[in-house]
Design a protein around this motif. Structure first.
Motif, PDB file in Angstrom:
ATOM      1  N   ASP A  46      -6.819 -29.374 -16.257  1.00  0.00           N
ATOM      2  CA  ASP A  46      -7.512 -29.032 -17.507  1.00  0.00           C
ATOM      3  C   ASP A  46      -8.585 -30.044 -17.893  1.00  0.00           C
ATOM      4  O   ASP A  46      -9.651 -29.680 -18.372  1.00  0.00           O
ATOM      5  N   GLU A  47      -8.274 -31.317 -17.723  1.00  0.00           N
ATOM      6  CA  GLU A  47      -9.130 -32.378 -18.258  1.00  0.00           C
ATOM      7  C   GLU A  47     -10.077 -33.014 -17.235  1.00  0.00           C
ATOM      8  O   GLU A  47     -11.064 -33.632 -17.630  1.00  0.00           O
ATOM      9  N   HIS A  48      -9.750 -32.942 -15.952  1.00  0.00           N
ATOM     10  CA  HIS A  48     -10.549 -33.609 -14.900  1.00  0.00           C
ATOM     11  C   HIS A  48     -10.830 -35.063 -15.293  1.00  0.00           C
ATOM     12  O   HIS A  48     -11.988 -35.487 -15.377  1.00  0.00           O
ATOM     13  N   PRO A  49      -9.745 -35.834 -15.531  1.00  0.00           N
ATOM     14  CA  PRO A  49      -9.919 -37.195 -16.051  1.00  0.00           C
ATOM     15  C   PRO A  49     -10.459 -38.176 -15.005  1.00  0.00           C
ATOM     16  O   PRO A  49     -10.331 -37.960 -13.799  1.00  0.00           O
ATOM     17  N   SER A  50     -11.024 -39.259 -15.510  1.00  0.00           N
ATOM     18  CA  SER A  50     -11.415 -40.375 -14.647  1.00  0.00           C
ATOM     19  C   SER A  50     -10.133 -41.072 -14.193  1.00  0.00           C
ATOM     20  O   SER A  50      -9.046 -40.800 -14.717  1.00  0.00           O
ATOM     21  N   GLU A  51     -10.247 -41.989 -13.242  1.00  0.00           N
ATOM     22  CA  GLU A  51      -9.052 -42.730 -12.806  1.00  0.00           C
ATOM     23  C   GLU A  51      -8.460 -43.523 -13.967  1.00  0.00           C
ATOM     24  O   GLU A  51      -7.248 -43.608 -14.097  1.00  0.00           O
ATOM     25  N   ARG A  52      -9.304 -44.086 -14.800  1.00  0.00           N
ATOM     26  CA  ARG A  52      -8.817 -44.846 -15.965  1.00  0.00           C
ATOM     27  C   ARG A  52      -8.007 -43.945 -16.903  1.00  0.00           C
ATOM     28  O   ARG A  52      -6.929 -44.324 -17.368  1.00  0.00           O
ATOM     29  N   GLU A  53      -8.510 -42.750 -17.173  1.00  0.00           N
ATOM     30  CA  GLU A  53      -7.791 -41.806 -18.035  1.00  0.00           C
ATOM     31  C   GLU A  53      -6.501 -41.341 -17.364  1.00  0.00           C
ATOM     32  O   GLU A  53      -5.481 -41.153 -18.027  1.00  0.00           O
ATOM     33  N   LEU A  54      -6.547 -41.161 -16.054  1.00  0.00           N
ATOM     34  CA  LEU A  54      -5.369 -40.747 -15.304  1.00  0.00           C
ATOM     35  C   LEU A  54      -4.276 -41.813 -15.392  1.00  0.00           C
ATOM     36  O   LEU A  54      -3.107 -41.491 -15.603  1.00  0.00           O
ATOM     37  N   ILE A  55      -4.652 -43.063 -15.254  1.00  0.00           N
ATOM     38  CA  ILE A  55      -3.686 -44.158 -15.341  1.00  0.00           C
ATOM     39  C   ILE A  55      -3.092 -44.250 -16.734  1.00  0.00           C
ATOM     40  O   ILE A  55      -1.895 -44.507 -16.901  1.00  0.00           O
ATOM     41  N   ALA A  56      -3.906 -44.032 -17.763  1.00  0.00           N
ATOM     42  CA  ALA A  56      -3.402 -44.044 -19.138  1.00  0.00           C
ATOM     43  C   ALA A  56      -2.371 -42.932 -19.336  1.00  0.00           C
ATOM     44  O   ALA A  56      -1.328 -43.144 -19.958  1.00  0.00           O
ATOM     45  N   LYS A  57      -2.649 -41.753 -18.787  1.00  0.00           N
ATOM     46  CA  LYS A  57      -1.694 -40.641 -18.886  1.00  0.00           C
ATOM     47  C   LYS A  57      -0.421 -40.963 -18.111  1.00  0.00           C
ATOM     48  O   LYS A  57       0.686 -40.678 -18.572  1.00  0.00           O
ATOM     49  N   LEU A  58      -0.564 -41.584 -16.947  1.00  0.00           N
ATOM     50  CA  LEU A  58       0.588 -41.975 -16.155  1.00  0.00           C
ATOM     51  C   LEU A  58       1.472 -42.947 -16.931  1.00  0.00           C
ATOM     52  O   LEU A  58       2.698 -42.808 -16.947  1.00  0.00           O
ATOM     53  N   ALA A  59       0.850 -43.911 -17.590  1.00  0.00           N
ATOM     54  CA  ALA A  59       1.612 -44.876 -18.392  1.00  0.00           C
ATOM     55  C   ALA A  59       2.367 -44.161 -19.506  1.00  0.00           C
ATOM     56  O   ALA A  59       3.529 -44.479 -19.793  1.00  0.00           O
ATOM     57  N   GLU A  60       1.730 -43.179 -20.108  1.00  0.00           N
ATOM     58  CA  GLU A  60       2.347 -42.401 -21.175  1.00  0.00           C
ATOM     59  C   GLU A  60       3.566 -41.629 -20.633  1.00  0.00           C
ATOM     60  O   GLU A  60       4.616 -41.587 -21.275  1.00  0.00           O
ATOM     61  N   LEU A  61       3.432 -41.039 -19.463  1.00  0.00           N
ATOM     62  CA  LEU A  61       4.516 -40.262 -18.866  1.00  0.00           C
ATOM     63  C   LEU A  61       5.682 -41.143 -18.428  1.00  0.00           C
ATOM     64  O   LEU A  61       6.823 -40.687 -18.372  1.00  0.00           O
ATOM     65  N   CYS A  62       5.399 -42.410 -18.124  1.00  0.00           N
ATOM     66  CA  CYS A  62       6.429 -43.307 -17.614  1.00  0.00           C
ATOM     67  C   CYS A  62       7.122 -44.106 -18.721  1.00  0.00           C
ATOM     68  O   CYS A  62       8.003 -44.910 -18.432  1.00  0.00           O
TER      69      CYS A  62
END
Length: 63
Positions: A46-62
């Protein structure tokens, strides 16, 4: 051996052009958590995030 959801996420990250290191980090941290894999698949699709945004989402999920 990856599950179908893991394969889907990995292929999606490849198509989005994420670095190999980023893809390996995501796969190792999410493991086989179905809910986390689903969330990340939807987020990337949905979002096609940058790697930085992807890592932020990963941190949120973890958390």
């Amino acid at each position: 051996m990856m599950t179908p959801k893991q394969q889907t996420l990995y292929a999606l990250m490849e198509c989005e052009g994420y670095s190999y290191g980023c893809m390996q980090m995501v796969m190792s941290l999410l493991g086989a958590s179905r809910e986390a894999l689903d969330d990340m698949i939807l987020f990337i699709g949905d979002e096609h995030p940058s790697e930085r945004e992807l890592i932020a989402k990963l941190a949120e999920l973890c958390e």
